[in-house]
Design a protein around this motif. Sequence first.
Motif, PDB file in Angstrom:
ATOM      1  N   GLY A 416      -1.278  -2.739   4.282  1.00  0.00           N
ATOM      2  CA  GLY A 416      -0.003  -2.380   3.672  1.00  0.00           C
ATOM      3  C   GLY A 416       0.253  -3.165   2.403  1.00  0.00           C
ATOM      4  N   LEU A 417       0.985  -2.557   1.458  1.00  0.00           N
ATOM      5  CA  LEU A 417       1.311  -3.200   0.192  1.00  0.00           C
ATOM      6  C   LEU A 417       2.820  -3.174   0.020  1.00  0.00           C
ATOM      7  N   ILE A 418       3.431  -4.360  -0.026  1.00  0.00           N
ATOM      8  CA  ILE A 418       4.868  -4.477  -0.179  1.00  0.00           C
ATOM      9  C   ILE A 418       5.192  -4.709  -1.657  1.00  0.00           C
ATOM     10  N   ASP A 419       6.056  -3.860  -2.180  1.00  0.00           N
ATOM     11  CA  ASP A 419       6.535  -4.018  -3.560  1.00  0.00           C
ATOM     12  C   ASP A 419       7.994  -4.438  -3.464  1.00  0.00           C
ATOM     13  N   ARG A 420       8.275  -5.715  -3.690  1.00  0.00           N
ATOM     14  CA  ARG A 420       9.622  -6.232  -3.520  1.00  0.00           C
ATOM     15  C   ARG A 420      10.574  -5.702  -4.594  1.00  0.00           C
ATOM     16  N   VAL A 421      10.030  -5.371  -5.771  1.00  0.00           N
ATOM     17  CA  VAL A 421      10.886  -4.836  -6.837  1.00  0.00           C
ATOM     18  C   VAL A 421      11.307  -3.405  -6.504  1.00  0.00           C
ATOM     19  N   ALA A 422      10.332  -2.575  -6.116  1.00  0.00           N
ATOM     20  CA  ALA A 422      10.636  -1.178  -5.782  1.00  0.00           C
ATOM     21  C   ALA A 422      11.248  -1.040  -4.400  1.00  0.00           C
ATOM     22  N   GLY A 423      11.087  -2.052  -3.565  1.00  0.00           N
ATOM     23  CA  GLY A 423      11.611  -1.983  -2.196  1.00  0.00           C
ATOM     24  C   GLY A 423      10.853  -0.980  -1.348  1.00  0.00           C
ATOM     25  N   THR A 424       9.534  -1.033  -1.422  1.00  0.00           N
ATOM     26  CA  THR A 424       8.719  -0.063  -0.678  1.00  0.00           C
ATOM     27  C   THR A 424       7.584  -0.774   0.062  1.00  0.00           C
ATOM     28  N   LEU A 425       7.136  -0.094   1.095  1.00  0.00           N
ATOM     29  CA  LEU A 425       5.925  -0.484   1.815  1.00  0.00           C
ATOM     30  C   LEU A 425       4.991   0.711   1.794  1.00  0.00           C
ATOM     31  N   THR A 426       3.854   0.562   1.111  1.00  0.00           N
ATOM     32  CA  THR A 426       2.828   1.599   1.066  1.00  0.00           C
ATOM     33  C   THR A 426       1.713   1.178   2.014  1.00  0.00           C
ATOM     34  N   PHE A 427       1.311   2.081   2.895  1.00  0.00           N
ATOM     35  CA  PHE A 427       0.364   1.635   3.921  1.00  0.00           C
ATOM     36  C   PHE A 427      -0.587   2.750   4.334  1.00  0.00           C
ATOM     37  N   SER A 428      -1.693   2.305   4.963  1.00  0.00           N
ATOM     38  CA  SER A 428      -2.691   3.209   5.536  1.00  0.00           C
ATOM     39  C   SER A 428      -3.228   2.565   6.804  1.00  0.00           C
ATOM     40  N   ARG A 429      -3.531   3.407   7.821  1.00  0.00           N
ATOM     41  CA  ARG A 429      -3.983   2.880   9.117  1.00  0.00           C
ATOM     42  C   ARG A 429      -5.343   3.491   9.486  1.00  0.00           C
ATOM     43  N   ALA A 430      -6.308   2.630   9.779  1.00  0.00           N
ATOM     44  CA  ALA A 430      -7.610   3.097  10.267  1.00  0.00           C
ATOM     45  C   ALA A 430      -7.658   2.872  11.781  1.00  0.00           C
ATOM     46  N   GLY A 431      -7.070   3.776  12.535  1.00  0.00           N
ATOM     47  CA  GLY A 431      -7.098   3.713  13.994  1.00  0.00           C
ATOM     48  C   GLY A 431      -6.240   2.625  14.598  1.00  0.00           C
ATOM     49  N   HIS A 432      -5.420   1.956  13.802  1.00  0.00           N
ATOM     50  CA  HIS A 432      -4.678   0.786  14.280  1.00  0.00           C
ATOM     51  C   HIS A 432      -3.345   1.205  14.896  1.00  0.00           C
ATOM     52  N   ALA A 457     -16.703   8.821  11.865  1.00  0.00           N
ATOM     53  CA  ALA A 457     -16.451  10.062  11.142  1.00  0.00           C
ATOM     54  C   ALA A 457     -15.157  10.685  11.640  1.00  0.00           C
ATOM     55  N   GLY A 458     -14.387  11.255  10.714  1.00  0.00           N
ATOM     56  CA  GLY A 458     -13.130  11.882  11.109  1.00  0.00           C
ATOM     57  C   GLY A 458     -12.300  12.233   9.899  1.00  0.00           C
ATOM     58  N   ASP A 459     -10.979  12.081  10.048  1.00  0.00           N
ATOM     59  CA  ASP A 459     -10.067  12.449   8.965  1.00  0.00           C
ATOM     60  C   ASP A 459     -10.281  11.571   7.731  1.00  0.00           C
ATOM     61  N   GLU A 460      -9.917  12.116   6.571  1.00  0.00           N
ATOM     62  CA  GLU A 460      -9.938  11.328   5.354  1.00  0.00           C
ATOM     63  C   GLU A 460      -8.829  10.283   5.396  1.00  0.00           C
ATOM     64  N   ARG A 461      -9.050   9.173   4.716  1.00  0.00           N
ATOM     65  CA  ARG A 461      -8.020   8.150   4.633  1.00  0.00           C
ATOM     66  C   ARG A 461      -6.844   8.683   3.815  1.00  0.00           C
ATOM     67  N   ARG A 462      -5.647   8.288   4.203  1.00  0.00           N
ATOM     68  CA  ARG A 462      -4.448   8.666   3.468  1.00  0.00           C
ATOM     69  C   ARG A 462      -3.438   7.534   3.590  1.00  0.00           C
ATOM     70  N   GLU A 463      -2.360   7.622   2.808  1.00  0.00           N
ATOM     71  CA  GLU A 463      -1.371   6.572   2.864  1.00  0.00           C
ATOM     72  C   GLU A 463       0.028   7.164   2.849  1.00  0.00           C
ATOM     73  N   ALA A 464       0.967   6.348   3.262  1.00  0.00           N
ATOM     74  CA  ALA A 464       2.361   6.760   3.314  1.00  0.00           C
ATOM     75  C   ALA A 464       3.211   5.668   2.680  1.00  0.00           C
ATOM     76  N   VAL A 465       4.432   6.041   2.295  1.00  0.00           N
ATOM     77  CA  VAL A 465       5.356   5.095   1.667  1.00  0.00           C
ATOM     78  C   VAL A 465       6.669   5.125   2.437  1.00  0.00           C
ATOM     79  N   VAL A 466       7.193   3.959   2.761  1.00  0.00           N
ATOM     80  CA  VAL A 466       8.490   3.850   3.416  1.00  0.00           C
ATOM     81  C   VAL A 466       9.364   2.909   2.607  1.00  0.00           C
ATOM     82  N   GLU A 467      10.627   3.298   2.436  1.00  0.00           N
ATOM     83  CA  GLU A 467      11.560   2.457   1.698  1.00  0.00           C
ATOM     84  C   GLU A 467      12.067   1.341   2.604  1.00  0.00           C
TER      85      GLU A 467
END
Length: 540
Positions: A416-432, A457-467
């Motif tokens: 996960g990547l936290i941007d304190r200025v934008a107030g967001t958490l961008t993240f991706s999960r590999a089976g976690h 092998a499986g789905d492509e990696r993707r990411e999501a953003v939460v405020e």
Amino acid sequence: MSDTWLTRATGDTPTGALARSIDWAATSIGHPDTWPTSLRVAVEICFSTRFPVLVTWGPELIKIYNDAYREILGRDKHPQAMGARVRDIWPEIWPKLEPSFQHVFDTGRPTWHENQLLLMERNGYVEEAYFTYSYSPLRDDDGVVRGVLDIATETTEYVLERRRMRLLADLSETLQRHAGDLAGIGRATADVLSAGRADVTAMDLYLTTGPGQTYLLASTRPADDVAAASMTLVRDVAASGRPAEVDHTVVVPLITVGEQTAGVLVLEASAQRVFDAGYRAFFDLLASTVGTALSTTLRYVREVGDLRAVSDALQQSILPRGEAVAGLATRYQPAMGNLAVGGDWYDVVEVSTGRRALVVGDCVGHGLGAAAVMGQLRTASRTLLLEGNSPEAALVGLDHFARRLPGAECATVFCGLIDRVAGTLTFSRAGHVPPLLLRDGEARWLREAGSTPLAVAGDERREAVVELQDGDLVVLYTDGLVERRREMLSEGIERLAEALRPLAQEESVDAIADGLLRALVPSGSEDDVALVVYRHEGAG
């Protein structure tokens, strides 16, 4: 005695000859020619079967018995039992027998006793013996109860075998729970054998640490009763590797480790049983069970002693130092208490001003092997993030790396990547397992952006953003925090939310992290645990 029906009834058995030699007319039941038909029939049945049978007649309960019953009498009560009163032959157990005899006379109904304990004095000592038997009424020609027919079988060996096997099973199961713990092995052995005093009246377990170096690890005796004089024998057995036996006590060397014995076990048998081959075989099994546990634990302790220095150094190189960072608390707890590392990890990477990456991962396995894989994955993920990759791209890069790293397959990672200025958490999960976001007491599981574990092998990696809002709590963890045997993972995840709510009021995130570990991780956990607790505060 003339050739009467008794001669025919008793046949050519030794007890039959004894019965014919008795002057029955001098007893309270009179001459055999005067006996009623029911008594004669019972006597004929008694001497015609190989099953233990006792016939008693009259208010004095005069005894008539066959060859099989003679074995029950032992060496001390035959032949005088023939024609004698029951209470005179069995004075030591008469208080237990009398109520059953009286029941038959009073009610005319039979009794039944299964595996009843009777402490007999039939072989020169007080003997623990068990019997299954039935007392049945014998009536005279007028239908009045005048005697009792006792059909019995001794079940002592059956009862003892079952009891000893249960004790062995309990000991084996208990020792397995203390594998790797020398003190625990000693306590467990003493506790289980203390509960089995009917067969092991006393036990001393000695640990051998070198030639002539033997000390007491555990005992079921009071400290003052452990005989110092026996130490000479214990040391002799430890040195020679040969067992010794003194009266009802055996001293057994335990399974060897290298060239030395692991220890010595002293077992004292009950004085209420003959110390026969069966008893010795039982003690051999006890010694084997304790010896295996002790030997295995000693090997483990020595191996861990060698590995501990390696694991401590490895921890310093692959886990973050845990520097104080405002709003952030990290914890790591390995499954193996004697090793400082395992397969789970966390990382905190300051990517740029106001931007911070949080990573939590879980490799398959425990101990140094998993720790080595974990260290390489952590280094690779840190490098990818410092190069400016997004969480999704970082997991794609970890996939390529994991396919070339033996042991990295199926590792799970949250990035996960936290941007304190934008107030967001961008993240991706590999089976976690999904992180937990707690806002104003409401729990939200960040289940988005999920895909397969690394190198699968499986789905492509993707990411999501939460405020994120000020005061939001984000909890990242590995499954050791929530997973329990015989329980759905969803139950453990909900338990995490319930534990977090009351802790959210704490000012310190360190207090929250410590509280979660206390509430959710049992002592002696079988899995590693990595935990990151983050409280969001925007950057102005």
